[in-house]
Design an enzyme around this catalytic site. Structure first.
Site, PDB file in Angstrom:
ATOM      1  N   HIS A 176      38.266  31.408  23.906  1.00 46.28           N
ATOM      2  CA  HIS A 176      38.454  32.795  23.467  1.00 46.28           C
ATOM      3  C   HIS A 176      37.696  33.731  24.412  1.00 46.28           C
ATOM      4  O   HIS A 176      36.627  33.385  24.916  1.00 46.28           O
ATOM      5  CB  HIS A 176      37.952  32.966  22.027  1.00 46.28           C
ATOM      6  N   GLU A 216      46.200  36.853  24.848  1.00 43.80           N
ATOM      7  CA  GLU A 216      45.449  37.968  24.261  1.00 43.80           C
ATOM      8  C   GLU A 216      44.912  38.857  25.378  1.00 43.80           C
ATOM      9  O   GLU A 216      43.851  38.570  25.951  1.00 43.80           O
ATOM     10  CB  GLU A 216      44.273  37.433  23.447  1.00 43.80           C
TER      11      GLU A 216
HETATM   12  P1  PGA Z   1      41.855  41.426  16.950  1.00 41.62           P
HETATM   13  O1  PGA Z   1      41.286  40.048  17.573  1.00 41.62           O
HETATM   14  O2  PGA Z   1      43.067  41.068  16.158  1.00 41.62           O
HETATM   15  O3  PGA Z   1      40.732  41.962  16.097  1.00 41.62           O
HETATM   16  O4  PGA Z   1      42.176  42.312  18.100  1.00 41.62           O
HETATM   17  C1  PGA Z   1      42.148  39.081  18.059  1.00 41.62           C
HETATM   18  C2  PGA Z   1      41.349  37.931  18.616  1.00 41.62           C
HETATM   19  O5  PGA Z   1      40.269  38.147  19.176  1.00 41.62           O
HETATM   20  O6  PGA Z   1      41.774  36.760  18.509  1.00 41.62           O
END
Ligand code: PGA
EC number: 5.3.1.1
Length: 244
Positions: A93, A160
């Site tokens: 992540h 992401e």
């Molecule tokens: P968020 O986070 O939905 O708060 O933007 C997503 C993530 O970090 O997996």
């Protein structure tokens, strides 16, 4: 058909009582979903949640050390997760990369250890604001270095973009779809068409119950990794209702 997912990444949120209550409330609604639904609580809650969680929810760790045991203060190994029945983990992540200097070489070792042990892994990748999308190819190449095709069946990728995480700025459905298509091409280059066509690639970054539907209709997006909007059971159930 690729497997679809809705996974709540709770990060460092919730006390144990709230985490347990969330799971109980989720399980009270006996709907049948077409997507796999999961949650990733903090490590110290996993054992208690494991006791009450049903097959309707997948339980994820937020990270897993690749070393089975030894002197690595503050970490939890993939074998210790498996020992308590947790067979799913998020790896790489962006917050681990940013705050704990996790490199693609470390992520590669974690992926290898978890996948070899038949754990399911969600590998997170994403570009920073202004960074070329081709960075994702370099990152994927490094993260998946020497990981054999036979191990990829338990891998899910979460795209992401860093500028979308926790900012309220979601990628447009078109951009998310196009980038995931490009990621699929990178996977094709690294493995083959079959792997690329079958791997589930999720979108993450400020997804909530208001925008999920527009993203969900895009053909390349196989689900969502949701942070903030996954914390409230009401919002999570609404996302599950709309998407899953
Ligand atoms: P968020 O986070 O939905 O708060 O933007 C997503 C993530 O970090 O997996």
């Amino acid at each position: 058909m690729r497997t679809r997912y809705l996974i709540g990444n709770w990060k460092t949120n919730k006390n144990l009582k709230d985490a347990v209550s969330f799971v109980e409330q989720f399980q009270q609604n006996k709907l049948n979903y077409n997507a796999k639904i999961g949650i990733a609580p903090v490590y110290v809650h996993l054992t208690e949640i494991k006791k009450i969680i049903s097959d309707s929810l997948l339980l994820f760790a937020q990270d897993a050390n690749f070393i089975e045991s030894g002197s690595y203060t503050g970490t939890v190994s993939f074998t210790q997760l498996q020992d308590i029945g947790v067979n799913n983990s998020i790896i790489g992540h962006s917050e681990r990369r940013k705050y704990y200097n996790e490199t693609s070489a470390v992520i590669n070792q974690k992926l290898f250890a978890c996948l070899k042990a038949s754990m399911q892994v969600v590998l997170c990748i994403g570009e920073a604001l202004g960074q070329e999308i081709s960075f994702l190819k370099t990152d994927l190449t490094n993260c998946l270095n020497t990981i054999d095709k036979s191990l990829i069946k338990n891998l899910v990728i979460a795209y992401e973009p860093l500028w979308a995480i926790g900012t309220g700025k979601t990628a447009t459905p078109e951009v998310a779809n196009q980038t995931i298509k490009t990621i699929r091409e990178y996977i094709n280059d690294l493995y083959d068409e079959n792997v690329a066509n079958n791997i589930s690639i999720l979108y993450g970054g400020s997804v909530d119950h208001n925008n999920i539907q527009k993203l969900a209709i895009m053909e390349q997006i196989d689900g969502f990794l949701v942070g903030k909007a996954s914390l409230e059971i009401k919002n999570f159930l609404e996302m599950a209702r709309v998407y899953a």
